[in-house]
Design a protein around this motif. Structure first.
Motif, PDB file in Angstrom:
ATOM      1  N   ASP A  51      30.171   8.262  38.304  1.00  0.00           N
ATOM      2  CA  ASP A  51      31.346   8.294  39.179  1.00  0.00           C
ATOM      3  C   ASP A  51      30.980   7.577  40.473  1.00  0.00           C
ATOM      4  O   ASP A  51      29.816   7.239  40.714  1.00  0.00           O
ATOM      5  N   TYR A  52      31.999   7.368  41.308  1.00  0.00           N
ATOM      6  CA  TYR A  52      31.773   6.708  42.591  1.00  0.00           C
ATOM      7  C   TYR A  52      30.986   7.619  43.524  1.00  0.00           C
ATOM      8  O   TYR A  52      31.064   8.852  43.439  1.00  0.00           O
ATOM      9  N   ALA A  53      30.231   7.021  44.422  1.00  0.00           N
ATOM     10  CA  ALA A  53      29.437   7.787  45.376  1.00  0.00           C
ATOM     11  C   ALA A  53      30.315   8.338  46.492  1.00  0.00           C
ATOM     12  O   ALA A  53      31.198   7.640  46.992  1.00  0.00           O
ATOM     13  N   ILE A  67      23.659  15.493  33.054  1.00  0.00           N
ATOM     14  CA  ILE A  67      22.198  15.547  33.080  1.00  0.00           C
ATOM     15  C   ILE A  67      21.717  16.998  33.013  1.00  0.00           C
ATOM     16  O   ILE A  67      20.798  17.332  32.258  1.00  0.00           O
ATOM     17  N   ALA A  68      22.344  17.870  33.785  1.00  0.00           N
ATOM     18  CA  ALA A  68      21.969  19.281  33.776  1.00  0.00           C
ATOM     19  C   ALA A  68      22.179  19.889  32.392  1.00  0.00           C
ATOM     20  O   ALA A  68      21.326  20.657  31.901  1.00  0.00           O
ATOM     21  N   LYS A  69      23.304  19.567  31.760  1.00  0.00           N
ATOM     22  CA  LYS A  69      23.592  20.098  30.430  1.00  0.00           C
ATOM     23  C   LYS A  69      22.531  19.658  29.423  1.00  0.00           C
ATOM     24  O   LYS A  69      22.055  20.453  28.610  1.00  0.00           O
ATOM     25  N   CYS A  70      22.140  18.401  29.493  1.00  0.00           N
ATOM     26  CA  CYS A  70      21.152  17.859  28.558  1.00  0.00           C
ATOM     27  C   CYS A  70      19.780  18.504  28.780  1.00  0.00           C
ATOM     28  O   CYS A  70      19.143  18.953  27.831  1.00  0.00           O
ATOM     29  N   ILE A  71      19.338  18.558  30.016  1.00  0.00           N
ATOM     30  CA  ILE A  71      18.032  19.140  30.313  1.00  0.00           C
ATOM     31  C   ILE A  71      17.983  20.606  29.913  1.00  0.00           C
ATOM     32  O   ILE A  71      17.012  21.080  29.297  1.00  0.00           O
ATOM     33  N   ARG A  72      19.027  21.350  30.231  1.00  0.00           N
ATOM     34  CA  ARG A  72      19.052  22.780  29.894  1.00  0.00           C
ATOM     35  C   ARG A  72      19.069  23.002  28.385  1.00  0.00           C
ATOM     36  O   ARG A  72      18.448  23.942  27.882  1.00  0.00           O
ATOM     37  N   ALA A  73      19.767  22.133  27.668  1.00  0.00           N
ATOM     38  CA  ALA A  73      19.794  22.247  26.207  1.00  0.00           C
ATOM     39  C   ALA A  73      18.397  22.031  25.627  1.00  0.00           C
ATOM     40  O   ALA A  73      17.991  22.726  24.686  1.00  0.00           O
ATOM     41  N   LEU A  74      17.655  21.099  26.196  1.00  0.00           N
ATOM     42  CA  LEU A  74      16.289  20.854  25.733  1.00  0.00           C
ATOM     43  C   LEU A  74      15.377  22.015  26.102  1.00  0.00           C
ATOM     44  O   LEU A  74      14.534  22.443  25.302  1.00  0.00           O
ATOM     45  N   GLN A  75      15.538  22.544  27.297  1.00  0.00           N
ATOM     46  CA  GLN A  75      14.683  23.637  27.758  1.00  0.00           C
ATOM     47  C   GLN A  75      14.908  24.931  26.990  1.00  0.00           C
ATOM     48  O   GLN A  75      14.035  25.796  26.968  1.00  0.00           O
ATOM     49  N   CYS A 111      16.083   8.488  32.455  1.00  0.00           N
ATOM     50  CA  CYS A 111      16.293   7.086  32.836  1.00  0.00           C
ATOM     51  C   CYS A 111      17.470   6.983  33.800  1.00  0.00           C
ATOM     52  O   CYS A 111      18.586   7.394  33.467  1.00  0.00           O
ATOM     53  N   GLY A 112      17.221   6.445  34.957  1.00  0.00           N
ATOM     54  CA  GLY A 112      18.309   6.184  35.889  1.00  0.00           C
ATOM     55  C   GLY A 112      19.133   4.993  35.434  1.00  0.00           C
ATOM     56  O   GLY A 112      18.747   4.248  34.543  1.00  0.00           O
ATOM     57  N   HIS A 113      20.272   4.824  36.040  1.00  0.00           N
ATOM     58  CA  HIS A 113      21.131   3.673  35.741  1.00  0.00           C
ATOM     59  C   HIS A 113      22.072   3.477  36.921  1.00  0.00           C
ATOM     60  O   HIS A 113      22.217   4.359  37.774  1.00  0.00           O
ATOM     61  N   TYR A 114      22.686   2.313  36.985  1.00  0.00           N
ATOM     62  CA  TYR A 114      23.602   1.990  38.076  1.00  0.00           C
ATOM     63  C   TYR A 114      22.870   2.149  39.423  1.00  0.00           C
ATOM     64  O   TYR A 114      21.820   1.553  39.631  1.00  0.00           O
ATOM     65  N   LYS A 115      23.393   2.980  40.320  1.00  0.00           N
ATOM     66  CA  LYS A 115      22.740   3.200  41.625  1.00  0.00           C
ATOM     67  C   LYS A 115      21.825   4.420  41.602  1.00  0.00           C
ATOM     68  O   LYS A 115      21.371   4.894  42.649  1.00  0.00           O
ATOM     69  N   GLY A 116      21.556   4.949  40.410  1.00  0.00           N
ATOM     70  CA  GLY A 116      20.674   6.101  40.299  1.00  0.00           C
ATOM     71  C   GLY A 116      21.416   7.364  39.921  1.00  0.00           C
ATOM     72  O   GLY A 116      22.527   7.311  39.378  1.00  0.00           O
ATOM     73  N   VAL A 117      20.813   8.512  40.202  1.00  0.00           N
ATOM     74  CA  VAL A 117      21.396   9.797  39.832  1.00  0.00           C
ATOM     75  C   VAL A 117      21.783  10.584  41.086  1.00  0.00           C
ATOM     76  O   VAL A 117      21.229  10.368  42.163  1.00  0.00           O
ATOM     77  N   ASP A 118      22.727  11.472  40.920  1.00  0.00           N
ATOM     78  CA  ASP A 118      23.080  12.424  41.975  1.00  0.00           C
ATOM     79  C   ASP A 118      21.784  13.068  42.476  1.00  0.00           C
ATOM     80  O   ASP A 118      20.979  13.565  41.684  1.00  0.00           O
ATOM     81  N   ASP A 119      21.555  13.054  43.756  1.00  0.00           N
ATOM     82  CA  ASP A 119      20.265  13.481  44.292  1.00  0.00           C
ATOM     83  C   ASP A 119      19.958  14.946  44.021  1.00  0.00           C
ATOM     84  O   ASP A 119      18.800  15.369  44.070  1.00  0.00           O
TER      85      ASP A 119
END
Length: 225
Positions: A51-53, A67-75, A111-119
């Motif tokens: 999304d836009y910054a 990202i949170a959903k993916c990481i938590r699913a793996l954990q 892996c980051g992409h575009y301008k990166g990830v939400d900090d």
């Protein structure tokens, strides 16, 4: 070892892990590499992950929710030693880091992409940030591949000759010495006689001297450590 790589573009990495040493390492069940399409964890039917910054500015930002959903699913399935974010402003990747990571059991690489990830991802999920150099790529996929390759080849049993990795450049803050193979002479260019002598002590002495000399000429900064 298990390495889970989270990416918007898994197709960029599929062929990289399907050939040569990395494929053999997986076939031997010495490492498992799983690619996870971040869009599978998108927040809507349009598979949106960016999304836009806030505050404006050029470029899109990867959202925290997928990202949170993916990481938590793996954990939920296993514990992870490190959650690594590939970013140009991370700690510069070195052989020492590769050695350290090769001793871990489970790794996530984001892996980051575009301008990166939400900090907030970096603040609350990521445990380590790594850069492969002072330049910017279109995404973190190539960087993730570099880190995975450097780490996997150090796992015992991956290389047919396990001493090979121990004699690579940077293992002792020195560059590797010159290497030669057959023929011993080509168009008047000869292999150094010492390498043909069969005298192991002299060969090792020559290699050490050449390694030090090459480092002095090409990477004198390494000798400061």
């Amino acid at each position: 070892m298990r390495i889970d790589i989270i990416t918007c573009l898994p197709s960029l990495l599929e062929s990289f892990f399907a050939a040569s040493i990395l494929k053999r390492a997986q076939d031997k069940q010495l490492v498992t590499v799983q690619l996870h399409d971040l869009r599978a964890y998108a927040i809507n039917k349009h598979r949106q992950v960016d999304d836009y910054a806030f505050g404006g500015g050029a470029g899109m930002v990867l959202m925290i929710e997928p990202i949170a959903k993916c990481i938590r699913a793996l954990q939920e399935k296993q514990a992870y030693d490190e959650i690594i974010y590939m970013t140009p402003d991370g700690e510069l990747f070195t052989q020492k880091q590769a050695n350290s990571l090769s001793l871990k059991k489970n790794l996530i690489i984001l892996c980051g992409h575009y301008k990166g990830v939400d900090d907030r991802v970096r603040q609350h999920f990521v445990t380590r940030e790594i850069s492969i150099g002072d330049y910017v790529l279109s995404g973190g996929e190539l960087a993730a591949a570099v880190v995975a390759d450097a780490v996997i080849r150090l796992i015992p049993g991956v290389l047919s000759d396990e001493t090979s990795a121990l004699t690579d450049s940077f293992q002792d803050n020195l560059l590797a010495p010159p290497v030669y193979t057959r023929p011993a002479e080509f168009e008047g260019m000869k292999v150094p006689e010492v390498l043909l002598s069969g005298h192991e002590a002299n060969i090792e002495k020559w290699r050490s001297e050449q390694s030090l000399e090459r480092t002095k000429k090409r990477r004198p900064d390494l000798l400061q450590y």
